[in-house]
Design a protein around this motif. Structure first.
Motif, PDB file in Angstrom:
ATOM      1  N   SER A 223       0.738  -1.233   0.025  1.00  0.00           N
ATOM      2  CA  SER A 223      -0.031   0.006  -0.030  1.00  0.00           C
ATOM      3  C   SER A 223       1.063   1.254   0.037  1.00  0.00           C
ATOM      4  O   SER A 223       1.879   1.175   0.596  1.00  0.00           O
ATOM      5  N   LEU A 224       0.494   2.470  -0.917  1.00  0.00           N
ATOM      6  CA  LEU A 224       1.133   3.472  -0.896  1.00  0.00           C
ATOM      7  C   LEU A 224       0.365   4.779  -0.806  1.00  0.00           C
ATOM      8  O   LEU A 224      -0.629   4.653  -1.311  1.00  0.00           O
ATOM      9  N   GLU A 225       0.626   5.559   0.233  1.00  0.00           N
ATOM     10  CA  GLU A 225       0.005   6.958   0.158  1.00  0.00           C
ATOM     11  C   GLU A 225       1.018   8.132   0.060  1.00  0.00           C
ATOM     12  O   GLU A 225       2.091   8.002   0.796  1.00  0.00           O
ATOM     13  N   VAL A 226       0.789   8.965  -0.825  1.00  0.00           N
ATOM     14  CA  VAL A 226       1.692  10.015  -0.991  1.00  0.00           C
ATOM     15  C   VAL A 226       0.903  11.373  -0.496  1.00  0.00           C
ATOM     16  O   VAL A 226      -0.033  11.628  -0.916  1.00  0.00           O
ATOM     17  N   VAL A 227       1.512  12.010   0.695  1.00  0.00           N
ATOM     18  CA  VAL A 227       0.996  13.359   0.857  1.00  0.00           C
ATOM     19  C   VAL A 227       1.932  14.594   0.751  1.00  0.00           C
ATOM     20  O   VAL A 227       3.027  14.359   1.123  1.00  0.00           O
ATOM     21  N   HIS A 228       1.244  15.422   0.470  1.00  0.00           N
ATOM     22  CA  HIS A 228       1.947  16.812   0.157  1.00  0.00           C
ATOM     23  C   HIS A 228       1.234  17.911   0.763  1.00  0.00           C
ATOM     24  O   HIS A 228       0.085  17.927   0.489  1.00  0.00           O
ATOM     25  N   ASN A 229       1.846  18.457   1.757  1.00  0.00           N
ATOM     26  CA  ASN A 229       1.125  19.673   2.375  1.00  0.00           C
ATOM     27  C   ASN A 229       0.023  19.167   3.118  1.00  0.00           C
ATOM     28  O   ASN A 229      -1.082  20.045   3.095  1.00  0.00           O
ATOM     29  N   GLY A 230       0.113  18.085   3.778  1.00  0.00           N
ATOM     30  CA  GLY A 230      -1.269  17.713   4.433  1.00  0.00           C
ATOM     31  C   GLY A 230      -2.339  17.076   3.468  1.00  0.00           C
ATOM     32  O   GLY A 230      -3.356  16.585   4.127  1.00  0.00           O
ATOM     33  N   GLN A 231      -2.064  17.027   2.367  1.00  0.00           N
ATOM     34  CA  GLN A 231      -3.094  16.356   1.609  1.00  0.00           C
ATOM     35  C   GLN A 231      -2.791  15.243   0.649  1.00  0.00           C
ATOM     36  O   GLN A 231      -1.713  15.197   0.535  1.00  0.00           O
ATOM     37  N   THR A 232      -3.515  14.208   0.882  1.00  0.00           N
ATOM     38  CA  THR A 232      -3.135  13.283   0.031  1.00  0.00           C
ATOM     39  C   THR A 232      -3.521  13.274  -1.359  1.00  0.00           C
ATOM     40  O   THR A 232      -4.459  13.608  -1.829  1.00  0.00           O
ATOM     41  N   ILE A 233      -2.357  13.043  -2.334  1.00  0.00           N
ATOM     42  CA  ILE A 233      -2.187  13.412  -3.656  1.00  0.00           C
ATOM     43  C   ILE A 233      -2.118  11.719  -4.147  1.00  0.00           C
ATOM     44  O   ILE A 233      -2.422  11.898  -5.602  1.00  0.00           O
ATOM     45  N   PHE A 234      -2.063  10.802  -3.737  1.00  0.00           N
ATOM     46  CA  PHE A 234      -2.099   9.486  -4.356  1.00  0.00           C
ATOM     47  C   PHE A 234      -2.097   8.534  -3.214  1.00  0.00           C
ATOM     48  O   PHE A 234      -1.491   8.488  -2.253  1.00  0.00           O
ATOM     49  N   GLN A 235      -2.876   7.582  -3.644  1.00  0.00           N
ATOM     50  CA  GLN A 235      -3.401   6.403  -2.782  1.00  0.00           C
ATOM     51  C   GLN A 235      -3.542   5.083  -3.347  1.00  0.00           C
ATOM     52  O   GLN A 235      -4.643   5.258  -4.241  1.00  0.00           O
ATOM     53  N   ASP A 236      -3.057   4.049  -3.123  1.00  0.00           N
ATOM     54  CA  ASP A 236      -3.318   2.899  -3.942  1.00  0.00           C
ATOM     55  C   ASP A 236      -2.925   1.586  -3.301  1.00  0.00           C
ATOM     56  O   ASP A 236      -2.039   1.586  -2.447  1.00  0.00           O
ATOM     57  N   SER A 237      -3.433   0.612  -3.350  1.00  0.00           N
ATOM     58  CA  SER A 237      -2.978  -1.069  -2.895  1.00  0.00           C
ATOM     59  C   SER A 237      -2.642  -1.693  -4.035  1.00  0.00           C
ATOM     60  O   SER A 237      -3.521  -1.692  -5.039  1.00  0.00           O
ATOM     61  N   TRP A 238      -1.724  -2.652  -3.908  1.00  0.00           N
ATOM     62  CA  TRP A 238      -1.393  -3.633  -4.862  1.00  0.00           C
ATOM     63  C   TRP A 238      -1.370  -5.165  -4.063  1.00  0.00           C
ATOM     64  O   TRP A 238      -1.100  -5.053  -2.929  1.00  0.00           O
ATOM     65  N   GLY A 239      -1.824  -6.243  -4.714  1.00  0.00           N
ATOM     66  CA  GLY A 239      -1.693  -7.365  -4.109  1.00  0.00           C
ATOM     67  C   GLY A 239      -3.027  -7.845  -3.792  1.00  0.00           C
ATOM     68  O   GLY A 239      -4.110  -7.544  -4.434  1.00  0.00           O
ATOM     69  N   GLN A 240      -2.879  -9.181  -3.275  1.00  0.00           N
ATOM     70  CA  GLN A 240      -4.391  -9.841  -2.974  1.00  0.00           C
ATOM     71  C   GLN A 240      -5.072  -9.659  -1.750  1.00  0.00           C
ATOM     72  O   GLN A 240      -4.622  -9.153  -0.744  1.00  0.00           O
TER      73      GLN A 240
END
Length: 65
Positions: A48-65
Motif C-alpha cells: 500500500s502506498l499513500e503520498v501526502v503533500h502539504n497535508g493532503q493525500t495526492i496519491f493512494q493505492d494498494s496492490w496485491g491480494q
C-alpha cells in the motif's frame, strides 16, 4: 475589448491548474508503473502506498491480494 481582457484574465488563472492536473495524472501513472515493476521484480505479494503533500493525500493505492 473589456470582455476580451476579462476572458483572458480568467484563462490565465485557470490554465496553470489544468496543466497541474494533467501532470498529476502522468505522475500517478509513473508511480503505478514503478510499483508494479518493483512488486514483480522483488516478488512482493502486496503493498500500500499513500503520498501526502502539504497535508493532503495526492496519491493512494494498494496492490496485491
Amino acid at each position: 475589448m473589456k470582455r476580451l481582457v476579462i476572458c483572458l484574465f480568467f484563462f490565465l488563472l485557470i490554465a496553470p491548474s489544468l496543466s497541474l492536473a494533467a501532470a498529476g495524472d502522468d505522475t500517478a501513472q509513473q508511480i503505478e508503473s514503478f510499483m508494479n515493476e518493483a512488486l514483480e521484480k522483488y516478488h512482493i505479494p502486496g503493498a500500500s502506498l499513500e503520498v501526502v503533500h502539504n497535508g493532503q493525500t495526492i496519491f493512494q493505492d494498494s496492490w496485491g491480494q
